[in-house]
Design a protein around this motif. Sequence first.
Motif, short mmCIF file in Angstrom:
data_model
loop_
_atom_site.label_atom_id
_atom_site.label_comp_id
_atom_site.label_asym_id
_atom_site.label_seq_id
_atom_site.Cartn_x
_atom_site.Cartn_y
_atom_site.Cartn_z
N ASP A 162 0.82 -1.21 0.00
CA ASP A 162 0.00 0.00 0.00
C ASP A 162 0.86 1.26 0.00
O ASP A 162 2.00 1.24 0.51
CB ASP A 162 -0.91 0.02 1.23
CG ASP A 162 -2.02 -1.01 1.15
OD1 ASP A 162 -2.29 -1.51 0.04
OD2 ASP A 162 -2.61 -1.33 2.20
N THR A 168 -5.84 1.84 6.30
CA THR A 168 -6.80 0.75 6.06
C THR A 168 -7.38 0.32 7.40
O THR A 168 -6.70 0.31 8.42
CB THR A 168 -6.14 -0.46 5.38
OG1 THR A 168 -5.04 -0.91 6.17
CG2 THR A 168 -5.65 -0.10 3.99
N ASN A 203 -16.21 -12.68 -3.50
CA ASN A 203 -15.65 -11.60 -2.68
C ASN A 203 -14.36 -11.06 -3.26
O ASN A 203 -14.07 -9.86 -3.11
CB ASN A 203 -15.43 -12.11 -1.25
CG ASN A 203 -16.69 -12.08 -0.42
OD1 ASN A 203 -17.07 -11.06 0.13
ND2 ASN A 203 -17.36 -13.21 -0.34
N LEU A 204 -13.58 -11.90 -3.93
CA LEU A 204 -12.38 -11.40 -4.59
C LEU A 204 -12.73 -10.51 -5.77
O LEU A 204 -12.07 -9.48 -6.01
CB LEU A 204 -11.51 -12.57 -5.06
CG LEU A 204 -10.77 -13.33 -3.95
CD1 LEU A 204 -10.01 -14.53 -4.54
CD2 LEU A 204 -9.81 -12.42 -3.20
N THR A 207 -13.68 -7.28 -4.40
CA THR A 207 -12.48 -6.61 -3.92
C THR A 207 -11.79 -5.80 -5.01
O THR A 207 -11.34 -4.66 -4.79
CB THR A 207 -11.49 -7.64 -3.34
OG1 THR A 207 -12.09 -8.29 -2.22
CG2 THR A 207 -10.18 -6.97 -2.92
N PHE A 208 -11.70 -6.40 -6.21
CA PHE A 208 -10.95 -5.74 -7.29
C PHE A 208 -11.81 -4.87 -8.20
O PHE A 208 -11.28 -4.06 -8.95
CB PHE A 208 -10.23 -6.80 -8.13
CG PHE A 208 -9.06 -7.43 -7.42
CD1 PHE A 208 -7.85 -6.77 -7.32
CD2 PHE A 208 -9.18 -8.69 -6.84
CE1 PHE A 208 -6.77 -7.35 -6.67
CE2 PHE A 208 -8.11 -9.28 -6.18
CZ PHE A 208 -6.90 -8.60 -6.09
N SER A 214 -9.50 -2.62 0.38
CA SER A 214 -8.10 -3.02 0.55
C SER A 214 -7.90 -4.45 0.04
O SER A 214 -8.14 -5.42 0.76
CB SER A 214 -7.72 -2.94 2.04
OG SER A 214 -6.42 -3.47 2.23
N TRP A 215 -7.41 -4.56 -1.18
CA TRP A 215 -7.16 -5.89 -1.73
C TRP A 215 -5.98 -6.56 -1.02
O TRP A 215 -5.94 -7.79 -0.90
CB TRP A 215 -6.89 -5.82 -3.23
CG TRP A 215 -5.59 -5.16 -3.63
CD1 TRP A 215 -5.39 -3.87 -3.95
CD2 TRP A 215 -4.32 -5.81 -3.75
NE1 TRP A 215 -4.06 -3.64 -4.26
CE2 TRP A 215 -3.39 -4.83 -4.15
CE3 TRP A 215 -3.87 -7.13 -3.56
CZ2 TRP A 215 -2.04 -5.10 -4.35
CZ3 TRP A 215 -2.53 -7.40 -3.76
CH2 TRP A 215 -1.63 -6.41 -4.16
N THR A 216 -5.06 -5.75 -0.52
CA THR A 216 -3.91 -6.33 0.17
C THR A 216 -4.35 -7.03 1.46
O THR A 216 -3.88 -8.12 1.79
CB THR A 216 -2.88 -5.24 0.49
OG1 THR A 216 -3.54 -4.15 1.18
CG2 THR A 216 -2.24 -4.71 -0.77
N HIS A 218 -7.31 -8.30 2.07
CA HIS A 218 -8.08 -9.49 1.72
C HIS A 218 -7.18 -10.63 1.26
O HIS A 218 -7.30 -11.76 1.74
CB HIS A 218 -9.10 -9.15 0.63
CG HIS A 218 -10.17 -8.22 1.10
ND1 HIS A 218 -11.25 -7.87 0.31
CD2 HIS A 218 -10.35 -7.56 2.28
CE1 HIS A 218 -12.04 -7.05 0.97
NE2 HIS A 218 -11.50 -6.84 2.16
N ILE A 219 -6.28 -10.33 0.34
CA ILE A 219 -5.40 -11.37 -0.19
C ILE A 219 -4.43 -11.87 0.88
O ILE A 219 -4.20 -13.08 1.04
CB ILE A 219 -4.63 -10.86 -1.42
CG1 ILE A 219 -5.59 -10.50 -2.55
CG2 ILE A 219 -3.61 -11.90 -1.89
CD1 ILE A 219 -6.37 -11.69 -3.07
#
Length: 270
Positions: A162, A168, A203-204, A207-208, A214-216, A218-219
Amino acid sequence: MPTCYRHPDKETWVRCQRCERPICPDCMRDAAVGFQCPECVAEGNKGIRQARSTFGGGIVRTPIVTYTILVVNVVVFGVQYVAGGAITGELAMWPAGVALLDEYHRLITAAFVHSGVFHILFNCWALYVIGPYLERAFGHARFVAIYLISALGGSALGLWVDPINQPTVGASGAIFGLFGAVFVVGRKLSMDVRGIAVLIVINLVITFVFPNISWTGHIGGLITGALLAGALAYAPKNNRTLWQVLAIGGALILLAVLIVVRVSAILAMS
């Protein structure tokens, strides 16, 4: 007339089948044959193997960890509502705050603050649905380890990727970690995992596709939770607790190293 060895004022002709001491009706405990005294029953129970959860934890009747986290999330959100942005600013994760201000607590506390009503409702609903299932499968301690280390994994990836001043918040990293854990448990127990797989994919995509997510987190949470749950679920049955403790400790050490390395890099650039 014999008297009870524990109650000398009570006469009795009944004796414990193991130690043969006289016992009164208040001290009689049913045995396979006749009665035993309380001490013999307690001694015999020491050799009985205690029931364990599917993956080695203690039996969970009430998922108190899940309910406690839910309460903490709601209470913190209430404080956010009353205090405005002050509490959010104190607890949110942002790389500069961690690295430049030495506020490492943000890596965990960010998982207990939320950006809005929909945000906390989704995370709390997900935790309420899948938290008890995982807590009963792993036991209290292992479950809280999966939850918090997943949150830490999400924050660690955010720390690396980030923008340095981007804050976040939210339990989504921990929730995605639980999603990954449910998938791993399902595979381990030969269950149909298509439902949780579809939920993760949906959900992914969200996310994108949608902004300001915050994709970071989640991943990072998904990967951490899945790997840690796999290490706990597939630990050898011989000395399983030891292997699981090593897995949890190893995950914490690895994340700590990643955090220290990234903080050093940020400090070098500042």
